[in-house]
Design a protein around this motif. Sequence first.
Motif, PDB file in Angstrom:
ATOM      1  N   PRO A 106      -9.135 -24.701   0.576  1.00 39.65           N
ATOM      2  CA  PRO A 106     -10.021 -24.386   1.499  1.00 39.65           C
ATOM      3  C   PRO A 106      -9.872 -24.300   2.947  1.00 39.65           C
ATOM      4  O   PRO A 106      -8.844 -24.921   3.534  1.00 39.65           O
ATOM      5  CB  PRO A 106     -10.992 -25.747   1.279  1.00 39.65           C
ATOM      6  N   CYS A 107     -10.381 -23.427   3.549  1.00 37.21           N
ATOM      7  CA  CYS A 107     -10.131 -22.977   4.922  1.00 37.21           C
ATOM      8  C   CYS A 107     -11.253 -22.484   5.791  1.00 37.21           C
ATOM      9  O   CYS A 107     -12.038 -21.471   5.039  1.00 37.21           O
ATOM     10  CB  CYS A 107      -8.823 -21.954   4.897  1.00 37.21           C
ATOM     11  N   ARG A 108     -11.802 -22.901   6.683  1.00 37.58           N
ATOM     12  CA  ARG A 108     -12.531 -22.204   7.583  1.00 37.58           C
ATOM     13  C   ARG A 108     -12.257 -20.761   8.176  1.00 37.58           C
ATOM     14  O   ARG A 108     -10.987 -20.722   8.478  1.00 37.58           O
ATOM     15  CB  ARG A 108     -13.362 -23.170   8.838  1.00 37.58           C
ATOM     16  N   PHE A 135     -12.447 -19.745   1.452  1.00 33.02           N
ATOM     17  CA  PHE A 135     -13.010 -19.681   2.735  1.00 33.02           C
ATOM     18  C   PHE A 135     -14.366 -20.767   2.678  1.00 33.02           C
ATOM     19  O   PHE A 135     -15.341 -20.378   1.658  1.00 33.02           O
ATOM     20  CB  PHE A 135     -13.475 -18.498   3.300  1.00 33.02           C
ATOM     21  N   THR A 136     -14.501 -21.466   3.517  1.00 34.85           N
ATOM     22  CA  THR A 136     -15.767 -22.408   3.458  1.00 34.85           C
ATOM     23  C   THR A 136     -16.351 -22.689   4.963  1.00 34.85           C
ATOM     24  O   THR A 136     -15.633 -22.340   5.918  1.00 34.85           O
ATOM     25  CB  THR A 136     -15.172 -24.101   3.193  1.00 34.85           C
ATOM     26  N   ALA A 137     -17.714 -22.988   5.193  1.00 34.95           N
ATOM     27  CA  ALA A 137     -18.396 -23.119   6.212  1.00 34.95           C
ATOM     28  C   ALA A 137     -18.401 -22.082   7.320  1.00 34.95           C
ATOM     29  O   ALA A 137     -18.387 -22.401   8.253  1.00 34.95           O
ATOM     30  CB  ALA A 137     -17.499 -24.539   6.656  1.00 34.95           C
ATOM     31  N   GLY A 138     -18.356 -20.997   6.781  1.00 30.81           N
ATOM     32  CA  GLY A 138     -18.568 -19.862   7.713  1.00 30.81           C
ATOM     33  C   GLY A 138     -20.015 -19.473   7.497  1.00 30.81           C
ATOM     34  O   GLY A 138     -20.818 -19.826   6.895  1.00 30.81           O
ATOM     35  N   TYR A 146     -15.019 -12.374   6.829  1.00 29.60           N
ATOM     36  CA  TYR A 146     -14.420 -12.846   5.807  1.00 29.60           C
ATOM     37  C   TYR A 146     -13.414 -11.789   5.358  1.00 29.60           C
ATOM     38  O   TYR A 146     -12.173 -12.045   4.904  1.00 29.60           O
ATOM     39  CB  TYR A 146     -15.373 -12.789   4.626  1.00 29.60           C
ATOM     40  N   GLN A 147     -13.649 -10.382   5.589  1.00 30.12           N
ATOM     41  CA  GLN A 147     -12.648  -9.263   5.315  1.00 30.12           C
ATOM     42  C   GLN A 147     -11.558  -9.494   6.446  1.00 30.12           C
ATOM     43  O   GLN A 147     -10.162  -9.410   5.679  1.00 30.12           O
ATOM     44  CB  GLN A 147     -13.355  -7.994   5.386  1.00 30.12           C
ATOM     45  N   ALA A 160      -6.633 -14.571  -1.007  1.00 28.12           N
ATOM     46  CA  ALA A 160      -7.932 -15.204  -0.786  1.00 28.12           C
ATOM     47  C   ALA A 160      -8.700 -14.886  -1.857  1.00 28.12           C
ATOM     48  O   ALA A 160      -8.627 -13.898  -2.605  1.00 28.12           O
ATOM     49  CB  ALA A 160      -8.523 -14.273   0.442  1.00 28.12           C
ATOM     50  N   CYS A 161      -9.397 -16.143  -2.348  1.00 26.91           N
ATOM     51  CA  CYS A 161     -10.513 -15.904  -3.201  1.00 26.91           C
ATOM     52  C   CYS A 161     -11.577 -14.800  -3.116  1.00 26.91           C
ATOM     53  O   CYS A 161     -12.152 -14.772  -1.744  1.00 26.91           O
ATOM     54  CB  CYS A 161     -11.056 -17.271  -3.436  1.00 26.91           C
TER      55      CYS A 161
END
Length: 228
Positions: A106-108, A135-138, A146-147, A160-161
């Motif tokens: 997990p990563c912001r 990707f979390t908490a964005g 995200y891209q 990346a998921c």
Amino acid sequence: MPTIAIISQKGGAGKTTLALHLAAAAHDAGRVALVIDTDPQATASQWAAWRQDAPPEVIDSPPPRLAAKIEQARGQGAEFIVIDTPPHADSAARAAVEIADLVLIPCRPSAFDLSAIQTTAKLVQLLRKPAFVVFTAGSPNAPRMYQEASELVEGFGTTACPLFIPDRAAFRHASAEGRTVMEFEPEGKAADDIRRIYKWTCLQVGTLVGSSKKPARKSSVHKGKNVA
């Protein structure tokens, strides 16, 4: 009987939230799900206590005993195991990666957080385990962000998921009550996010989303102090 390791060397990335909700989604799908808490802060264990040990079950484990606990848990019927790890703990992260079928990081989607996952990316590459950055908490409405984050992660040699878990108030409200977002707001966007990433995770490890067994009210896996 997949084992999923949730690791990140940076704190505040949402490891425990992802671990608990993946296990909860597995339980909702009819599987006997287990979270193994290797974090000395025991956040996952505290959450389990708040909900009076309702499924998914959470047990604790020091890193050296992780393999033994997983073996015993599987023997007692665990069908979906998620390992929650502490930040800044190379030994716990390595032990989790070594035993896992899949690693989720997990990563912001911010510059500092993205830079900090390079150590974690190198670890999974060294041990040659399938791994994805989640990707979390964005922001829920920032596709360009995200891209760009995905492109940067690819530069670290990690994929990346395609799904992400954006910042939603339901996560904060649910955790404060010892609940999952599926319990707090079953038809909400946060619950849908979790169900989708759980199904995607099952696809990555080649397992069925649900189980033919009927979910029990309580898991058959013993609590941490009773497990070898």
